[in-house]
Design a protein around this motif. Structure first.
Motif: not given
Length: 418
Positions: A332, A335, A341, A345
């Motif tokens: 992951y 942030d 996130s 992405e």
């Protein structure tokens, strides 16, 4: 007087009029009576119908009137063979049956309905997995989207000539992160492999390191480059101890876990080593190190360049060692607020983790070494929470899964007794 003159026809004018030539009679005279009758029948059938209905004679025969070019009338008689009421009725063709016409509107609406039905089915049931109970509890290759990029190949038999065949299996692990986390634990990946195989296992993983170097050459601004994959390979292949001494000088002293791994790495008899396992996690991705240098595929400051250059060193100096590369598992992105996130992405990190995996697989295929895809084939996004204890490190379940994946690749093309 004038009227009589007008009624008189001069011989010259009369001769100018075309004479009537009855071609039908001339032709008939040359033919036999049977042929003549046959031609008459064909002629009468093919002759266009006159608008004026033919007259009948007293005997019931039909008279057909022909006019020649001079205005004279020729009459031909045809025997009326009809009897009863149908004698006066002309022959009529049977009415044609109307063919059933296709309803193109109905067909078009049916096709459109089928298309929408297929689209609805895809939207409702896409990527729905059915988990069946099998003997292998750790079967995680259930994704419909992408198949695992595994490429398991045997060692070339010609490369084993330098090593005597024995029953002892010796495995070296190089890596970082989870492999270096809690080395003494029975749940560590390397220790699970030792327990299941009975092999001699050397775990030389070093925490907080990367596959790639921060810089193309060692600089004191980032001393841990000395423990990257490529520079560790230079240590045990060509005896490069100088870089480690530079790092010790710049750091003041080497951490204990680093010293233990370096000492173990230098103590191995590589002529007896059977397998090298390379397992670096997604640290390079999270630090956004370059994936590959298109102009130099052995650039050690890139993720795949460092892998490629290290593999080349091992193959040149110890061609009898089988190399198995294990890719990073899913990780992951964290942030600034500490939220996780997806690594697919590109809002936080510009290069997705999948790019690293794909090019790493190509690098291994080009180098003719085995590749185990842990990103698509072991721990992928949908199940990552079950196998990670944070955003990147494996938990006990994750260690066990990757150990089984490694053993499956290890025993492919071999018959180890485990």
């Amino acid at each position: 007087m004038s009227e009589k003159k007008q009624n008189k026809i001069s011989p010259d004018k009369r001769s100018m009029e075309p004479e009537w030539i009855d071609l039908e009679e001339d032709i008939m005279e040359e033919n036999t009576p049977e042929e003549t009758n046959l031609q008459k029948d064909i002629y009468e059938d093919e002759r266009p119908r006159l608008k004026r209905s033919p007259s009948k004679s007293a005997s019931g025969d039909t008279e057909t009137v022909h006019k020649n070019l001079s205005g004279q009338r020729n009459v031909s008689h045809h025997k009326n063979t009809s009897h009863g009421k149908n004698a006066d009725t002309p022959n009529r063709r049977p009415a044609k049956k109307k063919k059933a016409k296709l309803n193109f509107h109905a067909i078009l609406l049916t096709v459109i309905a089928l298309v929408f039905a297929v689209i609805a089915f895809k939207l409702l049931f896409w990527d729905k997995r059915q988990h069946h109970n099998t003997e292998r509890e750790n079967d995680t290759t259930l994704s419909f989207d992408t198949e695992a990029l595994d490429s398991i190949i045997p060692l070339d038999s010609s490369d084993t000539s330098q090593k005597e065949i024995d029953k002892d299996l010796r495995i070296l692990f190089l890596g970082n992160g989870s492999l270096a986390d809690d080395k003494t634990s029975d749940t560590n990946l390397a220790n699970i492999v030792r327990e299941k195989t009975g092999a001699t296992v050397y775990n030389c993983a070093i925490p907080d390191t990367y596959m790639s170097m921060k810089n193309e050459t060692y600089m004191n601004s980032f001393s841990y480059d000395a423990f990257s994959f490529y520079l560790l390979c230079t240590l045990f292949t060509v005896g490069n101890t100088e870089t480690v001494s530079w790092a010790e000088r710049d750091l003041g002293t080497l951490p204990e876990e680093v010293t233990e791994s370096i000492d173990l790495l230098q103590s191995i008899d590589y002529s007896e080593l059977d397998v090298l396992c390379v397992y670096y996690d997604a640290a390079d991705y999270l630090d956004q190190r370059s994936v590959v240098d298109l102009e130099d595929d052995t650039n050690p400051s890139t993720f795949c360049g460092a892998l490629n250059s290290g593999i080349e060193l091992v193959q040149e100096n110890y061609p009898h060692i089988r190399i198995i590369v294990m890719s990073p598992s899913y990780a992951y992105v964290v942030d600034e607020n500490g939220n996780y996130s997806s690594s697919f992405e590109t809002g936080i990190l510009s290069e997705p983790l999948s790019t690293y995996i794909g090019i790493e697989a190509q690098t291994c295929m080009g180098a003719n070494v085995s590749f185990v895809d842990n990103f698509y084939g072991s721990i992928y996004e949908e199940i990552a929470e079950e196998y990670l204890k944070d955003n990147i490190l494996l938990n006990e379940k994750g260690h066990a899964l990757l150990a089984d994946r490694f053993l499956d690749a290890l025993n492919r093309f071999h018959d180890y007794d485990f």
